[in-house]
Write a protein that holds these residues in place. Structure first.
Motif, PDB file in Angstrom:
ATOM      1  N   LEU A  45     108.931   2.464  20.973  1.00 45.86           N
ATOM      2  CA  LEU A  45     109.060   1.490  22.056  1.00 45.86           C
ATOM      3  C   LEU A  45     108.215   0.248  21.797  1.00 45.86           C
ATOM      4  O   LEU A  45     108.641  -0.877  22.098  1.00 45.86           O
ATOM      5  CB  LEU A  45     108.663   2.131  23.384  1.00 45.86           C
ATOM      6  N   GLU A  46     107.035   0.427  21.239  1.00 45.60           N
ATOM      7  CA  GLU A  46     106.173  -0.708  20.936  1.00 45.60           C
ATOM      8  C   GLU A  46     106.801  -1.606  19.874  1.00 45.60           C
ATOM      9  O   GLU A  46     106.820  -2.835  20.022  1.00 45.60           O
ATOM     10  CB  GLU A  46     104.810  -0.219  20.472  1.00 45.60           C
ATOM     11  N   ASP A  47     107.327  -1.007  18.814  1.00 43.36           N
ATOM     12  CA  ASP A  47     107.988  -1.792  17.764  1.00 43.36           C
ATOM     13  C   ASP A  47     109.189  -2.543  18.324  1.00 43.36           C
ATOM     14  O   ASP A  47     109.402  -3.719  18.018  1.00 43.36           O
ATOM     15  CB  ASP A  47     108.426  -0.886  16.615  1.00 43.36           C
ATOM     16  N   PHE A  48     109.975  -1.841  19.137  1.00 47.08           N
ATOM     17  CA  PHE A  48     111.154  -2.461  19.739  1.00 47.08           C
ATOM     18  C   PHE A  48     110.769  -3.659  20.600  1.00 47.08           C
ATOM     19  O   PHE A  48     111.348  -4.751  20.479  1.00 47.08           O
ATOM     20  CB  PHE A  48     111.906  -1.435  20.583  1.00 47.08           C
ATOM     21  N   ALA A  49     109.793  -3.473  21.482  1.00 48.14           N
ATOM     22  CA  ALA A  49     109.396  -4.533  22.408  1.00 48.14           C
ATOM     23  C   ALA A  49     108.796  -5.728  21.675  1.00 48.14           C
ATOM     24  O   ALA A  49     109.132  -6.888  21.962  1.00 48.14           O
ATOM     25  CB  ALA A  49     108.414  -3.980  23.430  1.00 48.14           C
ATOM     26  N   LYS A  50     107.908  -5.461  20.730  1.00 43.58           N
ATOM     27  CA  LYS A  50     107.267  -6.563  20.013  1.00 43.58           C
ATOM     28  C   LYS A  50     108.262  -7.323  19.141  1.00 43.58           C
ATOM     29  O   LYS A  50     108.215  -8.566  19.068  1.00 43.58           O
ATOM     30  CB  LYS A  50     106.097  -6.037  19.185  1.00 43.58           C
ATOM     31  N   ASN A  51     109.172  -6.620  18.512  1.00 49.91           N
ATOM     32  CA  ASN A  51     110.203  -7.295  17.711  1.00 49.91           C
ATOM     33  C   ASN A  51     111.095  -8.162  18.590  1.00 49.91           C
ATOM     34  O   ASN A  51     111.517  -9.251  18.188  1.00 49.91           O
ATOM     35  CB  ASN A  51     111.045  -6.267  16.951  1.00 49.91           C
ATOM     36  N   TRP A  52     111.384  -7.692  19.791  1.00 50.74           N
ATOM     37  CA  TRP A  52     112.176  -8.457  20.750  1.00 50.74           C
ATOM     38  C   TRP A  52     111.470  -9.766  21.102  1.00 50.74           C
ATOM     39  O   TRP A  52     112.066 -10.845  21.028  1.00 50.74           O
ATOM     40  CB  TRP A  52     112.384  -7.595  21.990  1.00 50.74           C
ATOM     41  N   TRP A 112     108.048   1.276  35.004  1.00 48.26           N
ATOM     42  CA  TRP A 112     107.291   0.200  34.353  1.00 48.26           C
ATOM     43  C   TRP A 112     106.505   0.790  33.196  1.00 48.26           C
ATOM     44  O   TRP A 112     105.708   1.706  33.384  1.00 48.26           O
ATOM     45  CB  TRP A 112     106.375  -0.463  35.379  1.00 48.26           C
ATOM     46  N   ILE A 113     106.762   0.270  31.995  1.00 54.65           N
ATOM     47  CA  ILE A 113     106.188   0.824  30.769  1.00 54.65           C
ATOM     48  C   ILE A 113     105.281  -0.215  30.118  1.00 54.65           C
ATOM     49  O   ILE A 113     105.770  -1.232  29.617  1.00 54.65           O
ATOM     50  CB  ILE A 113     107.297   1.208  29.777  1.00 54.65           C
ATOM     51  N   PRO A 114     103.977  -0.020  30.097  1.00 49.99           N
ATOM     52  CA  PRO A 114     103.104  -1.000  29.435  1.00 49.99           C
ATOM     53  C   PRO A 114     103.234  -0.917  27.921  1.00 49.99           C
ATOM     54  O   PRO A 114     103.321   0.169  27.351  1.00 49.99           O
ATOM     55  CB  PRO A 114     101.701  -0.579  29.893  1.00 49.99           C
ATOM     56  N   ILE A 115     103.262  -2.067  27.287  1.00 47.39           N
ATOM     57  CA  ILE A 115     103.298  -2.147  25.823  1.00 47.39           C
ATOM     58  C   ILE A 115     101.991  -2.734  25.305  1.00 47.39           C
ATOM     59  O   ILE A 115     101.370  -2.222  24.388  1.00 47.39           O
ATOM     60  CB  ILE A 115     104.488  -2.990  25.333  1.00 47.39           C
ATOM     61  N   ILE A 116     101.574  -3.832  25.903  1.00 46.32           N
ATOM     62  CA  ILE A 116     100.239  -4.384  25.645  1.00 46.32           C
ATOM     63  C   ILE A 116      99.579  -4.593  27.007  1.00 46.32           C
ATOM     64  O   ILE A 116     100.191  -5.107  27.933  1.00 46.32           O
ATOM     65  CB  ILE A 116     100.289  -5.710  24.852  1.00 46.32           C
ATOM     66  N   PRO A 122     119.873  -1.779  26.172  1.00 50.87           N
ATOM     67  CA  PRO A 122     119.195  -1.188  25.021  1.00 50.87           C
ATOM     68  C   PRO A 122     120.133  -0.361  24.150  1.00 50.87           C
ATOM     69  O   PRO A 122     121.205   0.066  24.591  1.00 50.87           O
ATOM     70  CB  PRO A 122     118.137  -0.291  25.680  1.00 50.87           C
ATOM     71  N   SER A 123     119.719  -0.141  22.931  1.00 49.50           N
ATOM     72  CA  SER A 123     120.470   0.726  22.030  1.00 49.50           C
ATOM     73  C   SER A 123     120.384   2.169  22.535  1.00 49.50           C
ATOM     74  O   SER A 123     119.548   2.502  23.387  1.00 49.50           O
ATOM     75  CB  SER A 123     119.885   0.648  20.619  1.00 49.50           C
ATOM     76  N   THR A 124     121.225   3.024  21.987  1.00 47.15           N
ATOM     77  CA  THR A 124     121.205   4.434  22.377  1.00 47.15           C
ATOM     78  C   THR A 124     119.850   5.062  22.071  1.00 47.15           C
ATOM     79  O   THR A 124     119.323   5.866  22.860  1.00 47.15           O
ATOM     80  CB  THR A 124     122.309   5.204  21.642  1.00 47.15           C
ATOM     81  N   GLU A 125     119.243   4.690  20.939  1.00 40.43           N
ATOM     82  CA  GLU A 125     117.936   5.244  20.570  1.00 40.43           C
ATOM     83  C   GLU A 125     116.879   4.893  21.611  1.00 40.43           C
ATOM     84  O   GLU A 125     116.116   5.762  22.053  1.00 40.43           O
ATOM     85  CB  GLU A 125     117.488   4.720  19.214  1.00 40.43           C
ATOM     86  N   ILE A 126     116.827   3.632  22.001  1.00 41.69           N
ATOM     87  CA  ILE A 126     115.831   3.198  22.970  1.00 41.69           C
ATOM     88  C   ILE A 126     116.110   3.807  24.341  1.00 41.69           C
ATOM     89  O   ILE A 126     115.188   4.263  25.033  1.00 41.69           O
ATOM     90  CB  ILE A 126     115.789   1.663  23.056  1.00 41.69           C
TER      91      ILE A 126
END
Length: 220
Positions: A29-36, A147-151, A82-86
């Motif tokens: 999730l972190e990689d996904f969000a930051k790449n976005w 609500w999902i914190p990333i940073i 989101p993608s199926t994975e996310i």
């Protein structure tokens, strides 16, 4: 108030902090969000090592790179399907179990036309956060939010909610001038009489909150 982590506390307080993700899921999730986010910033950050421009320090380097914040982080850029994975990472067995515990055995994703998954990217002191309101006063009247914190996991970087406010009625108004959704009501009353709770989370924890709970992204 103790950190909420049960369905009983969700029913009592209007929100619950629940451990949903393991370390691998957090990384996905972190990689996904930051790449976005970095993809939206591409015109300004192309060719720059991400370690030199960490998102945690965005408010310190955005002016140096002359980032057009308002247009870059407009609503259509902050939501997507989101993608199926996310999707499967977020709506996993623990998520479904929590929903079942609060009486929701069947559910569907909320999508107001822009996508079912969105993010907020708030600069300190810049007025980017929603003022005191409740989801019930907007289009998402029956939506349980996750609500999902990333940073930013600390009480100075997360949401503030009013425990038990989902069980009460409050005066409201529609602001004349706002950069947020124009038809959404805001709290109209004496905020000093409210008992705000600043969330503090650990990695892998999320916040589920009731559509009627009062919350704000503006730190007090």
């Amino acid at each position: 108030m103790k950190k909420a982590n049960t369905s009983g506390e969700y029913n009592c307080n209007g929100f619950a902090i629940v451990k949903i993700f393991n370390e691998e899921q957090c990384r996905v999730l972190e990689d996904f969000a930051k790449n976005w986010v970095y993809s939206l910033l591409e015109p300004w950050v192309a060719g720059i090592d991400r370690e030199e421009i960490p998102l945690e320090k965005y408010h310190l380097w955005l002016k140096r790179l002359n980032v057009d914040h308002s247009n870059t982080f407009c609503a259509k850029n902050r939501f997507r399907c989101p993608s199926t994975e996310i999707e499967n990472t977020i709506i996993n067995d623990k998520t479904k179990y929590f929903f079942n515990q609060i009486g929701i055995s069947k559910f569907e994703k909320w999508d107001d036309g822009l996508g079912s998954l969105g993010f907020r990217f708030i600069r300190p002191g810049a007025g980017d956060g929603y003022t005191l309101s409740r989801k019930y006063w907007g289009p998402a009247k029956k939506v349980v939010s996750c609500w999902i914190p990333i940073i930013g996991y600390t009480s100075e970087e997360t949401l503030q909610l009013v425990p038990g406010s989902h069980l009460k009625e409050y005066p409201k108004y529609i602001p004349k001038n706002t950069k947020f959704t124009a038809e959404e009501y805001r709290f109209k009353g004496d905020q000093s009489k409210l008992n705000f709770y600043s969330l503090s989370l650990n990695r892998g924890e999320v916040v589920f909150f009731h559509p009627k709970v009062l919350l704000t992204e503006e730190m007090r």
